[in-house]
Design a protein around this motif. Structure first.
Motif, PDB file in Angstrom:
ATOM      1  N   LEU A  56       0.826  -1.208   0.000  1.00  0.00           N
ATOM      2  CA  LEU A  56       0.000   0.000   0.000  1.00  0.00           C
ATOM      3  C   LEU A  56       0.859   1.257   0.000  1.00  0.00           C
ATOM      4  O   LEU A  56       0.571   2.218  -0.716  1.00  0.00           O
ATOM      5  CB  LEU A  56      -0.928   0.005   1.206  1.00  0.00           C
ATOM      6  N   GLU A  57       1.919   1.259   0.785  1.00  0.00           N
ATOM      7  CA  GLU A  57       2.805   2.421   0.828  1.00  0.00           C
ATOM      8  C   GLU A  57       3.459   2.646  -0.525  1.00  0.00           C
ATOM      9  O   GLU A  57       3.575   3.782  -0.989  1.00  0.00           O
ATOM     10  CB  GLU A  57       3.859   2.260   1.920  1.00  0.00           C
ATOM     11  N   PHE A  58       3.907   1.582  -1.179  1.00  0.00           N
ATOM     12  CA  PHE A  58       4.500   1.727  -2.512  1.00  0.00           C
ATOM     13  C   PHE A  58       3.487   2.312  -3.490  1.00  0.00           C
ATOM     14  O   PHE A  58       3.804   3.213  -4.268  1.00  0.00           O
ATOM     15  CB  PHE A  58       5.018   0.384  -3.043  1.00  0.00           C
ATOM     16  N   ALA A  59       2.241   1.826  -3.469  1.00  0.00           N
ATOM     17  CA  ALA A  59       1.203   2.325  -4.363  1.00  0.00           C
ATOM     18  C   ALA A  59       0.945   3.809  -4.114  1.00  0.00           C
ATOM     19  O   ALA A  59       0.768   4.590  -5.054  1.00  0.00           O
ATOM     20  CB  ALA A  59      -0.081   1.518  -4.202  1.00  0.00           C
ATOM     21  N   ARG A  60       0.934   4.202  -2.852  1.00  0.00           N
ATOM     22  CA  ARG A  60       0.739   5.618  -2.518  1.00  0.00           C
ATOM     23  C   ARG A  60       1.908   6.472  -3.001  1.00  0.00           C
ATOM     24  O   ARG A  60       1.727   7.582  -3.503  1.00  0.00           O
ATOM     25  CB  ARG A  60       0.528   5.785  -1.019  1.00  0.00           C
ATOM     26  N   GLN A  61       3.126   5.961  -2.833  1.00  0.00           N
ATOM     27  CA  GLN A  61       4.306   6.686  -3.339  1.00  0.00           C
ATOM     28  C   GLN A  61       4.238   6.819  -4.851  1.00  0.00           C
ATOM     29  O   GLN A  61       4.539   7.886  -5.396  1.00  0.00           O
ATOM     30  CB  GLN A  61       5.587   5.951  -2.953  1.00  0.00           C
ATOM     31  N   LEU A  62       3.851   5.742  -5.521  1.00  0.00           N
ATOM     32  CA  LEU A  62       3.738   5.763  -6.978  1.00  0.00           C
ATOM     33  C   LEU A  62       2.728   6.816  -7.425  1.00  0.00           C
ATOM     34  O   LEU A  62       2.997   7.620  -8.325  1.00  0.00           O
ATOM     35  CB  LEU A  62       3.337   4.375  -7.491  1.00  0.00           C
ATOM     36  N   ALA A  63       1.562   6.853  -6.780  1.00  0.00           N
ATOM     37  CA  ALA A  63       0.531   7.834  -7.111  1.00  0.00           C
ATOM     38  C   ALA A  63       1.015   9.261  -6.843  1.00  0.00           C
ATOM     39  O   ALA A  63       0.809  10.167  -7.653  1.00  0.00           O
ATOM     40  CB  ALA A  63      -0.737   7.538  -6.326  1.00  0.00           C
ATOM     41  N   ARG A  64       1.675   9.451  -5.710  1.00  0.00           N
ATOM     42  CA  ARG A  64       2.175  10.780  -5.350  1.00  0.00           C
ATOM     43  C   ARG A  64       3.208  11.276  -6.352  1.00  0.00           C
ATOM     44  O   ARG A  64       3.159  12.419  -6.813  1.00  0.00           O
ATOM     45  CB  ARG A  64       2.755  10.725  -3.933  1.00  0.00           C
ATOM     46  N   GLU A  65       4.146  10.412  -6.718  1.00  0.00           N
ATOM     47  CA  GLU A  65       5.190  10.818  -7.656  1.00  0.00           C
ATOM     48  C   GLU A  65       4.633  11.003  -9.072  1.00  0.00           C
ATOM     49  O   GLU A  65       5.087  11.882  -9.805  1.00  0.00           O
ATOM     50  CB  GLU A  65       6.343   9.807  -7.646  1.00  0.00           C
ATOM     51  N   ALA A  66       3.641  10.196  -9.459  1.00  0.00           N
ATOM     52  CA  ALA A  66       2.993  10.381 -10.763  1.00  0.00           C
ATOM     53  C   ALA A  66       2.280  11.730 -10.808  1.00  0.00           C
ATOM     54  O   ALA A  66       2.326  12.438 -11.820  1.00  0.00           O
ATOM     55  CB  ALA A  66       2.013   9.240 -11.041  1.00  0.00           C
ATOM     56  N   TYR A  67       1.631  12.107  -9.711  1.00  0.00           N
ATOM     57  CA  TYR A  67       0.964  13.404  -9.627  1.00  0.00           C
ATOM     58  C   TYR A  67       1.991  14.530  -9.753  1.00  0.00           C
ATOM     59  O   TYR A  67       1.787  15.492 -10.504  1.00  0.00           O
ATOM     60  CB  TYR A  67       0.196  13.518  -8.305  1.00  0.00           C
ATOM     61  N   ARG A  68       3.100  14.416  -9.047  1.00  0.00           N
ATOM     62  CA  ARG A  68       4.143  15.444  -9.122  1.00  0.00           C
ATOM     63  C   ARG A  68       4.735  15.529 -10.529  1.00  0.00           C
ATOM     64  O   ARG A  68       5.039  16.621 -11.014  1.00  0.00           O
ATOM     65  CB  ARG A  68       5.236  15.153  -8.100  1.00  0.00           C
ATOM     66  N   PHE A  69       4.890  14.394 -11.177  1.00  0.00           N
ATOM     67  CA  PHE A  69       5.394  14.357 -12.551  1.00  0.00           C
ATOM     68  C   PHE A  69       4.429  15.097 -13.473  1.00  0.00           C
ATOM     69  O   PHE A  69       4.832  15.920 -14.302  1.00  0.00           O
ATOM     70  CB  PHE A  69       5.576  12.897 -12.990  1.00  0.00           C
ATOM     71  N   ALA A  70       3.136  14.824 -13.322  1.00  0.00           N
ATOM     72  CA  ALA A  70       2.118  15.493 -14.141  1.00  0.00           C
ATOM     73  C   ALA A  70       2.135  17.002 -13.907  1.00  0.00           C
ATOM     74  O   ALA A  70       2.038  17.790 -14.864  1.00  0.00           O
ATOM     75  CB  ALA A  70       0.732  14.919 -13.847  1.00  0.00           C
ATOM     76  N   ARG A  71       2.254  17.424 -12.659  1.00  0.00           N
ATOM     77  CA  ARG A  71       2.304  18.866 -12.360  1.00  0.00           C
ATOM     78  C   ARG A  71       3.543  19.506 -12.971  1.00  0.00           C
ATOM     79  O   ARG A  71       3.479  20.622 -13.487  1.00  0.00           O
ATOM     80  CB  ARG A  71       2.282  19.094 -10.845  1.00  0.00           C
ATOM     81  N   SER A  72       4.675  18.815 -12.960  1.00  0.00           N
ATOM     82  CA  SER A  72       5.885  19.344 -13.588  1.00  0.00           C
ATOM     83  C   SER A  72       5.698  19.500 -15.084  1.00  0.00           C
ATOM     84  O   SER A  72       6.121  20.498 -15.682  1.00  0.00           O
ATOM     85  CB  SER A  72       7.077  18.425 -13.310  1.00  0.00           C
ATOM     86  N   LEU A  73       5.063  18.515 -15.702  1.00  0.00           N
ATOM     87  CA  LEU A  73       4.784  18.616 -17.134  1.00  0.00           C
ATOM     88  C   LEU A  73       3.838  19.772 -17.435  1.00  0.00           C
ATOM     89  O   LEU A  73       4.023  20.495 -18.423  1.00  0.00           O
ATOM     90  CB  LEU A  73       4.181  17.310 -17.663  1.00  0.00           C
ATOM     91  N   GLU A  74       2.820  19.945 -16.603  1.00  0.00           N
ATOM     92  CA  GLU A  74       1.887  21.062 -16.795  1.00  0.00           C
ATOM     93  C   GLU A  74       2.613  22.400 -16.722  1.00  0.00           C
ATOM     94  O   GLU A  74       2.381  23.283 -17.548  1.00  0.00           O
ATOM     95  CB  GLU A  74       0.775  21.027 -15.743  1.00  0.00           C
ATOM     96  N   ARG A  75       3.499  22.558 -15.751  1.00  0.00           N
ATOM     97  CA  ARG A  75       4.246  23.810 -15.636  1.00  0.00           C
ATOM     98  C   ARG A  75       5.079  24.049 -16.885  1.00  0.00           C
ATOM     99  O   ARG A  75       5.133  25.165 -17.400  1.00  0.00           O
ATOM    100  CB  ARG A  75       5.133  23.787 -14.396  1.00  0.00           C
ATOM    101  N   SER A  76       5.714  23.003 -17.393  1.00  0.00           N
ATOM    102  CA  SER A  76       6.525  23.149 -18.603  1.00  0.00           C
ATOM    103  C   SER A  76       5.655  23.434 -19.824  1.00  0.00           C
ATOM    104  O   SER A  76       5.969  24.284 -20.644  1.00  0.00           O
ATOM    105  CB  SER A  76       7.345  21.881 -18.850  1.00  0.00           C
ATOM    106  N   PHE A  77       4.562  22.704 -19.950  1.00  0.00           N
ATOM    107  CA  PHE A  77       3.691  22.833 -21.118  1.00  0.00           C
ATOM    108  C   PHE A  77       3.016  24.199 -21.179  1.00  0.00           C
ATOM    109  O   PHE A  77       2.964  24.837 -22.208  1.00  0.00           O
ATOM    110  CB  PHE A  77       2.634  21.723 -21.106  1.00  0.00           C
TER     111      PHE A  77
END
Length: 88
Positions: A56-77
């Motif tokens: 469960l902790e790994f899944a939460r980390q994965l979701a959190r980092e995917a969200y941060r990745f998406a936000r970084s892409l949005e800022r760049s885009f």
């Protein structure tokens, strides 16, 4: 995420494109599978047996980092340093 304790032996770079997609397979009688497809290459993320707190902790980390990745892409885009705003 926690700091890496062992050095990386190798890195695989999978880039997005027209064939990249993600799929969640929430099976009812077996472990769920998260598929990350990159054209002819697929990465399957799943567990081995009974779900643990670590899973469960790994899944939460994965979701959190995917969200941060998406936000970084949005800022760049969108060219917004603070990441606020929505494309028209």
């Amino acid at each position: 995420m926690t700091r890496r304790r062992t050095p990386r032996n190798s890195v695989i770079r999978l880039t997005t494109g027209h064939a990249a997609r993600t799929l969640n397979h929430p099976f009812t009688r077996r472990e769920p599978v998260l598929a990350l497809d990159f054209g002819a290459t697929s990465v399957l993320v799943t567990i081995d047996g009974q779900v643990t707190a670590g899973d469960l902790e790994f899944a939460r980390q994965l979701a959190r980092e995917a969200y941060r990745f998406a936000r970084s892409l949005e800022r760049s885009f969108y060219g917004l340093p603070d990441g606020k705003g929505v494309a028209a």
